[in-house]
Design a protein around this motif. Structure first.
Motif, PDB file in Angstrom:
ATOM      1  N   THR A   1       0.828  -1.207   0.000  1.00  0.00           N
ATOM      2  CA  THR A   1       0.000   0.000   0.000  1.00  0.00           C
ATOM      3  C   THR A   1       0.864   1.259   0.000  1.00  0.00           C
ATOM      4  O   THR A   1       0.532   2.251  -0.650  1.00  0.00           O
ATOM      5  CB  THR A   1      -0.929  -0.001   1.227  1.00  0.00           C
ATOM      6  OG1 THR A   1      -1.678  -1.213   1.232  1.00  0.00           O
ATOM      7  CG2 THR A   1      -1.869   1.179   1.222  1.00  0.00           C
TER       8      THR A   1
ATOM      9  N   PHE B   1       1.888   3.121  -3.247  1.00  0.00           N
ATOM     10  CA  PHE B   1       0.979   4.130  -3.794  1.00  0.00           C
ATOM     11  C   PHE B   1       0.925   5.374  -2.914  1.00  0.00           C
ATOM     12  O   PHE B   1       0.838   6.489  -3.402  1.00  0.00           O
ATOM     13  CB  PHE B   1      -0.418   3.539  -3.965  1.00  0.00           C
ATOM     14  CG  PHE B   1      -0.425   2.335  -4.859  1.00  0.00           C
ATOM     15  CD1 PHE B   1      -0.220   2.471  -6.219  1.00  0.00           C
ATOM     16  CD2 PHE B   1      -0.597   1.068  -4.338  1.00  0.00           C
ATOM     17  CE1 PHE B   1      -0.213   1.374  -7.051  1.00  0.00           C
ATOM     18  CE2 PHE B   1      -0.595  -0.037  -5.158  1.00  0.00           C
ATOM     19  CZ  PHE B   1      -0.399   0.109  -6.519  1.00  0.00           C
TER      20      PHE B   1
ATOM     21  N   TRP C   1       4.454   7.453  -3.062  1.00  0.00           N
ATOM     22  CA  TRP C   1       4.890   7.917  -4.374  1.00  0.00           C
ATOM     23  C   TRP C   1       5.963   7.009  -4.954  1.00  0.00           C
ATOM     24  O   TRP C   1       6.932   7.458  -5.553  1.00  0.00           O
ATOM     25  CB  TRP C   1       5.382   9.354  -4.311  1.00  0.00           C
ATOM     26  CG  TRP C   1       4.369  10.300  -3.804  1.00  0.00           C
ATOM     27  CD1 TRP C   1       3.583  10.161  -2.706  1.00  0.00           C
ATOM     28  CD2 TRP C   1       3.999  11.541  -4.376  1.00  0.00           C
ATOM     29  NE1 TRP C   1       2.770  11.243  -2.557  1.00  0.00           N
ATOM     30  CE2 TRP C   1       3.011  12.108  -3.572  1.00  0.00           C
ATOM     31  CE3 TRP C   1       4.428  12.251  -5.490  1.00  0.00           C
ATOM     32  CZ2 TRP C   1       2.434  13.325  -3.839  1.00  0.00           C
ATOM     33  CZ3 TRP C   1       3.846  13.471  -5.748  1.00  0.00           C
ATOM     34  CH2 TRP C   1       2.861  13.993  -4.935  1.00  0.00           C
ATOM     35  N   CYS C   2       5.844   5.737  -4.785  1.00  0.00           N
ATOM     36  CA  CYS C   2       6.653   4.663  -5.368  1.00  0.00           C
ATOM     37  C   CYS C   2       8.100   4.675  -4.898  1.00  0.00           C
ATOM     38  O   CYS C   2       8.626   3.650  -4.555  1.00  0.00           O
ATOM     39  CB  CYS C   2       6.587   4.688  -6.897  1.00  0.00           C
ATOM     40  SG  CYS C   2       7.322   3.232  -7.645  1.00  0.00           S
TER      41      CYS C   2
END
Length: 160
Positions: free
Chosen positions: A83, A86, A89-90
């Motif tokens: 989770t 996401f 921001w990766c």
């Protein structure tokens, strides 16, 4: 037929097929040797087993996938880490994911202390990435709303 004794490697149970029960079978199907089940000395009690190589009338029983109960209780935080890819921001979300995957692999290799260390690191980085990611999303929303208000005032200035 007796069942093999999995708790004591020094006691192997031997099974020999009765002659009368196999008299009606074909000659090539009759057993030529007695089958003896032997546990390896490093076999831990209670784990699942796989019947492996056969050599000279003995079948060596190999443990597969045995997970120590103490390391099975260690949380690896993998769903939270996924989770955070996401939310964070990766880029930030990859760090707890790596620690979660290392924790999971150490749990399967029965390294309880290493799994606890990686679990703690995954937890700490998950908390940090979640807080930083939520703050970044809030700032992004505020910036977008501010930009939208600023551009909407300029475009409708003569008409407002």
């Amino acid at each position: 037929m007796t069942s093999p004794n999995y708790s004591d490697p020094s006691q192997a149970t031997t099974y020999a097929a009765p002659e009368q029960a196999q008299s009606d079978q074909k000659p090539h199907m009759q057993p030529q040797v007695q089958v003896q089940y032997v546990l390896p000395p490093n076999m831990q009690q209670g784990g699942p087993v796989l019947f492996g190589q056969q050599s000279g009338g003995q079948i060596f029983v190999q443990p597969i996938g045995y997970v120590d109960p103490s390391s099975a209780q260690i949380c690896d935080w993998l769903p939270w880490s996924i989770t955070n890819i996401f939310v964070g921001w990766c880029l930030l979300g990859l760090l707890p994911l790596i620690f979660s995957l290392i924790c999971r692999s150490r749990k399967t290799s029965n390294d309880a202390s290493g799994a606890r260390t990686m679990s703690t690191l995954a937890l700490i980085f998950n908390i940090l990435v979640t807080l930083a990611g939520l703050a970044a999303w809030i700032v992004l929303i505020i910036v977008l709303v501010t930009i939208n208000k600023a551009t909407s005032n300029v475009t409708c200035y003569p008409y407002c």
